[in-house]
Design a protein around this motif. Structure first.
Motif, PDB file in Angstrom:
ATOM      1  N   GLY A  93     -10.242  14.809  10.376  1.00 60.08           N
ATOM      2  CA  GLY A  93      -9.777  16.140   9.999  1.00 60.08           C
ATOM      3  C   GLY A  93      -8.569  16.132   9.088  1.00 60.08           C
ATOM      4  N   ILE A  94      -8.297  15.011   8.422  1.00 63.64           N
ATOM      5  CA  ILE A  94      -7.120  14.878   7.559  1.00 63.64           C
ATOM      6  C   ILE A  94      -7.569  14.819   6.104  1.00 63.64           C
ATOM      7  N   VAL A  95      -6.951  15.625   5.252  1.00 65.84           N
ATOM      8  CA  VAL A  95      -7.192  15.599   3.815  1.00 65.84           C
ATOM      9  C   VAL A  95      -5.921  15.119   3.129  1.00 65.84           C
ATOM     10  N   HIS A  96      -6.055  14.184   2.192  1.00 68.15           N
ATOM     11  CA  HIS A  96      -4.860  13.618   1.560  1.00 68.15           C
ATOM     12  C   HIS A  96      -4.204  14.602   0.606  1.00 68.15           C
ATOM     13  N   ARG A  97      -4.996  15.174  -0.322  1.00 68.69           N
ATOM     14  CA  ARG A  97      -4.581  16.205  -1.270  1.00 68.69           C
ATOM     15  C   ARG A  97      -3.795  15.693  -2.478  1.00 68.69           C
ATOM     16  N   ASP A  98      -3.443  14.422  -2.499  1.00 70.23           N
ATOM     17  CA  ASP A  98      -2.693  13.912  -3.646  1.00 70.23           C
ATOM     18  C   ASP A  98      -3.127  12.477  -3.949  1.00 70.23           C
ATOM     19  N   VAL A  99      -4.444  12.281  -4.066  1.00 67.76           N
ATOM     20  CA  VAL A  99      -4.983  10.954  -4.361  1.00 67.76           C
ATOM     21  C   VAL A  99      -4.759  10.664  -5.846  1.00 67.76           C
ATOM     22  N   LYS A 100      -3.972   9.654  -6.123  1.00 66.14           N
ATOM     23  CA  LYS A 100      -3.660   9.253  -7.496  1.00 66.14           C
ATOM     24  C   LYS A 100      -3.283   7.778  -7.479  1.00 66.14           C
ATOM     25  N   PRO A 101      -3.293   7.102  -8.622  1.00 70.28           N
ATOM     26  CA  PRO A 101      -3.000   5.663  -8.629  1.00 70.28           C
ATOM     27  C   PRO A 101      -1.651   5.304  -8.022  1.00 70.28           C
ATOM     28  N   GLY A 102      -0.666   6.196  -8.170  1.00 68.63           N
ATOM     29  CA  GLY A 102       0.639   5.896  -7.599  1.00 68.63           C
ATOM     30  C   GLY A 102       0.664   5.908  -6.093  1.00 68.63           C
ATOM     31  N   ASN A 103      -0.349   6.508  -5.458  1.00 67.11           N
ATOM     32  CA  ASN A 103      -0.436   6.540  -4.001  1.00 67.11           C
ATOM     33  C   ASN A 103      -1.437   5.524  -3.457  1.00 67.11           C
ATOM     34  N   MET A 126      -1.844   1.463  -3.078  1.00 71.06           N
ATOM     35  CA  MET A 126      -1.127   0.198  -3.186  1.00 71.06           C
ATOM     36  C   MET A 126      -2.119  -0.957  -3.171  1.00 71.06           C
ATOM     37  N   VAL A 127      -1.997  -1.861  -4.152  1.00 70.93           N
ATOM     38  CA  VAL A 127      -2.897  -3.002  -4.265  1.00 70.93           C
ATOM     39  C   VAL A 127      -2.138  -4.259  -3.848  1.00 70.93           C
ATOM     40  N   VAL A 128      -2.651  -4.912  -2.827  1.00 73.97           N
ATOM     41  CA  VAL A 128      -2.119  -6.202  -2.398  1.00 73.97           C
ATOM     42  C   VAL A 128      -3.038  -7.262  -3.001  1.00 73.97           C
ATOM     43  N   GLU A 129      -2.563  -7.918  -4.042  1.00 71.44           N
ATOM     44  CA  GLU A 129      -3.389  -8.880  -4.773  1.00 71.44           C
ATOM     45  C   GLU A 129      -3.356 -10.223  -4.056  1.00 71.44           C
ATOM     46  N   GLU A 130      -4.547 -10.694  -3.725  1.00 69.45           N
ATOM     47  CA  GLU A 130      -4.683 -11.909  -2.957  1.00 69.45           C
ATOM     48  C   GLU A 130      -5.367 -12.980  -3.791  1.00 69.45           C
ATOM     49  N   GLU A 131      -5.476 -14.171  -3.221  1.00 65.28           N
ATOM     50  CA  GLU A 131      -6.126 -15.268  -3.924  1.00 65.28           C
ATOM     51  C   GLU A 131      -7.600 -14.948  -4.158  1.00 65.28           C
ATOM     52  N   LEU A 132      -8.169 -15.552  -5.176  1.00 70.21           N
ATOM     53  CA  LEU A 132      -9.579 -15.396  -5.548  1.00 70.21           C
ATOM     54  C   LEU A 132      -9.915 -13.972  -5.959  1.00 70.21           C
ATOM     55  N   GLY A 133      -8.892 -13.161  -6.245  1.00 68.70           N
ATOM     56  CA  GLY A 133      -9.136 -11.827  -6.749  1.00 68.70           C
ATOM     57  C   GLY A 133      -9.607 -10.816  -5.722  1.00 68.70           C
ATOM     58  N   GLU A 134      -9.590 -11.160  -4.442  1.00 74.61           N
ATOM     59  CA  GLU A 134     -10.043 -10.245  -3.403  1.00 74.61           C
ATOM     60  C   GLU A 134      -8.878  -9.343  -2.990  1.00 74.61           C
ATOM     61  N   ASP A 135      -8.662  -8.298  -3.767  1.00 73.36           N
ATOM     62  CA  ASP A 135      -7.548  -7.399  -3.514  1.00 73.36           C
ATOM     63  C   ASP A 135      -7.797  -6.565  -2.265  1.00 73.36           C
ATOM     64  N   THR A 136      -6.703  -6.178  -1.634  1.00 74.75           N
ATOM     65  CA  THR A 136      -6.748  -5.191  -0.557  1.00 74.75           C
ATOM     66  C   THR A 136      -6.046  -3.938  -1.052  1.00 74.75           C
ATOM     67  N   LEU A 137      -6.679  -2.805  -0.902  1.00 78.80           N
ATOM     68  CA  LEU A 137      -6.093  -1.536  -1.314  1.00 78.80           C
ATOM     69  C   LEU A 137      -5.712  -0.721  -0.086  1.00 78.80           C
ATOM     70  N   LYS A 138      -4.529  -0.138  -0.128  1.00 79.86           N
ATOM     71  CA  LYS A 138      -4.042   0.698   0.966  1.00 79.86           C
ATOM     72  C   LYS A 138      -3.580   2.041   0.406  1.00 79.86           C
ATOM     73  N   ILE A 139      -3.945   3.106   1.103  1.00 73.86           N
ATOM     74  CA  ILE A 139      -3.579   4.460   0.690  1.00 73.86           C
ATOM     75  C   ILE A 139      -2.234   4.822   1.306  1.00 73.86           C
ATOM     76  N   LEU A 140      -1.337   5.294   0.445  1.00 77.49           N
ATOM     77  CA  LEU A 140      -0.004   5.711   0.873  1.00 77.49           C
ATOM     78  C   LEU A 140       0.054   7.220   1.111  1.00 77.49           C
ATOM     79  N   ASP A 141       1.041   7.617   1.842  1.00 78.01           N
ATOM     80  CA  ASP A 141       1.535   9.003   1.871  1.00 78.01           C
ATOM     81  C   ASP A 141       0.588  10.013   2.505  1.00 78.01           C
ATOM     82  N   PHE A 142      -0.273   9.591   3.432  1.00 77.33           N
ATOM     83  CA  PHE A 142      -0.956  10.602   4.229  1.00 77.33           C
ATOM     84  C   PHE A 142       0.110  11.412   4.966  1.00 77.33           C
TER      85      PHE A 142
END
Length: 543
Positions: free
Chosen positions: A133-143, A145-161
């Motif tokens: 039941g949660i809507v972010h309302r401000d999804v943009k590249p600045g929100n 976060m990309v955690v760049e790991e070995e072999l290019g397998e990035d982890t992406l995390k959404i900020l500011d809910f």
């Protein structure tokens, strides 16, 4: 601000990480739990009203439900510090990464696989939020976060809910009252530009704008003034992504275009659908040469094992195993995927809780993979039990509930329980119409299966009524020569015969055969099949 300031008696600010329109972000330490955290300071003067601050507090409480999701930055705490400026603050997981905006600036268009992987992870986090039941309302590249790991397998995390709710509410209010835009308008949905209600479809529009930029190197709309860009969101159609980058597959370009549809009801029905449609473009993961550390206990294990040892089930590792099972299903290994998910379900319940979105979603995937493996009766039992919980947690029209109802009906039909399939499809159609409109693909498909299952359950006359109403709609919306239209006409002709009207069945099959010959040729298997049905009903007319 003094660097040794302590908020709430426990959060010691150490160094400033950045600042924006809403406040500042600080590296800090939680002295109670002795862990590093990020603290976002938000000044009420920047917010504009105590009502919006209260809204932030409500959303922050809801956001706590997302703790443990691998694609969401955890919101640990929030509070109010009356000293030194009456600051509202949020305490979050400290992520060592870069915002997606920096990745875009540095790299330009990304490889298709990497773009799909990043957006798929964002969709995973948004889907979990929407299910709660949660809507972010401000999804943009600045929100993001990309955690760049070995072999290019990035982890992406959404900020500011939660925080995004405060930002977006203030932004909408300012646009509506003064025409002033706060922040970037590049990713705002049309309904947000109008100052209207923003729901999960608004988040998907913003995510579509990000996917467009990752694939093409530029946002869908550009302009020298913010208000010009906002008007483009309202009225203009962006160039297809494939027109800017020809190697983008047509189906991927179509997904982006659908996510950027002006009307919310024309966008994908859920973040989960976006994820599913991105799965063919995800990069292939090589098989590791060394064994991958597994949860303890290792598979297989019993439910009692899971209860006794669930402390070993780290949420992130657990979700990795769920994702691995999903990949097996995507590769067609349905039986193995179902068995793995079935074994993981006790750990999911113990780690996240029985009503957590990831637990419920894994149950749906297990039942789906079970059905795809050919065990339709077991899939029916799984979906029936799951629907009791989905209706209680989400209600009948939530995307997860609608999907489970559809799969229950299709598996019931394949298991031979045509009465259950017909009843479930019949109850599903009006809810799909409310959610997606009468002309949506899901409504048309469900109406087709409804007609078929009604006929198979022993009421061919009613099936003819249903299909006779459907064929004109399919002709209008999909075209007279579309495969789904021809299929509906085939069902219609067959049930005309079964309802005691062989002459009408013959006339329909003769017209259908002529169209198959025109479209596919005399020797096509589909043409031969229609000819066989025609001859069958002709034989019923002979004295």
């Amino acid at each position: 601000m003094p660097e040794e300031r302590v908020l709430g008696g426990r959060y010691r600010l150490l160094s400033k990480l950045g600042a924006g329109g809403m406040g500042q972000v600080w590296r800090a330490v939680d002295e109670l739990l002795d862990r590093p955290v990020a603290v976002k300071l938000i000044r009420p003067a920047r917010v504009g009203s105590t009502e919006i601050t209260a809204r932030f507090r409500r959303e922050a409480r809801l956001t706590a439900r997302l703790a443990g999701h691998p694609n969401v930055v955890i919101l640990h705490d929030f509070g109010h510090d009356p000293d030194g400026g009456d600051v509202v603050f949020a305490v979050m997981e400290l992520v060592q990464g870069r915002p997606l905006s920096a990745v875009i600036k540095e790299n330009g268009p990304l490889p298709l696989g990497r773009a799909a992987a990043l957006v798929s992870q964002a969709a995973s986090g948004l889907g979990a939020a929407h299910a709660s039941g949660i809507v972010h309302r401000d999804v943009k590249p600045g929100n993001l976060m990309v955690v760049e790991e070995e072999l290019g397998e990035d982890t992406l995390k959404i900020l500011d809910f939660g925080i995004a709710a405060l930002t977006a509410a203030n932004q909408n209010d300012r646009i509506t009252r003064t025409g002033q835009v706060i922040g970037t308008p590049l990713y705002m949905s049309p309904e947000q530009v109008r100052g209207g209600r923003v729901d999960h479809a608004g988040d998907l529009y913003s995510l579509g704008a990000i996917l467009y930029q990752l694939l093409t190197g530029e946002p869908p709309f550009r302009g020298d003034r913010p208000l010009k860009v906002l008007r483009m969101h309202l009225h203009d159609v962006p160039r297809p992504a494939a027109a800017l980058r020809p190697e983008i597959p047509t189906s991927l370009s179509e997904l982006v275009a659908q996510m950027l549809a002006k009307r919310p009801e024309d966008r994908p029905s859920s973040a989960e659908e976006v994820r599913d449609r991105l799965s063919p473009y995800l990069p292939h993961r090589p098989t590791p040469t060394a064994p991958v550390p597994r949860l303890t206990p290792t598979l297989p294990y019993t439910q009692e094992d899971a209860k006794d040892r669930n402390a070993d089930a780290h949420p992130i590792r657990l979700m990795e195993l769920v994702e691995a099972a999903r990949e097996r299903a995507d590769a067609g290994e349905y039986r193995a995927a179902a068995e793995e998910l079935r074994t993981l379900l006790p750990l999911l319940r113990a780690s996240f809780g029985p009503d957590h979105p990831d637990t419920l979603r894994a149950r749906r995937r297990e039942a789906y993979a079970t059905g795809k493996s050919g065990d339709h009766s077991r899939a029916v039992a799984g979906f029936s039990t799951l629907l009791t919980d989905l209706n209680r947690v989400y209600g009948p029209r939530h995307p997860e509930t609608l999907a489970a109802r559809y799969y229950l009906a299709t598996n019931a039909g394949r298991a031979g329980d045509h009465a259950l399939a017909a009843r479930t499809h019949g109850e599903l159609v009006p809810d799909l119409i409310v959610v997606g409109g009468p002309d949506s693909t899901k409504v048309l498909t469900t109406r087709l299966y409804l007609g078929f299952e009604v006929g198979e359950s022993g009421d061919p006359a009613r099936a003819v009524e249903l299909l006779s109403a459907l064929v004109p709609d399919l002709t209008r919306l999909r075209g007279a020569d579309a495969a789904v239209t021809l299929r509906a006409r085939h069902y219609q002709a067959a049930y005309l015969g079964h309802s005691g009207r062989p002459q009408e069945a013959v006339r329909h099959y003769e017209a259908l055969l002529a169209d198959h010959i025109r479209l596919h040729g005399e020797e096509a298997s589909s043409t031969q099949g229609i000819r066989s049905h025609l001859e069958r009903w002709r034989s019923h007319m002979e004295p």
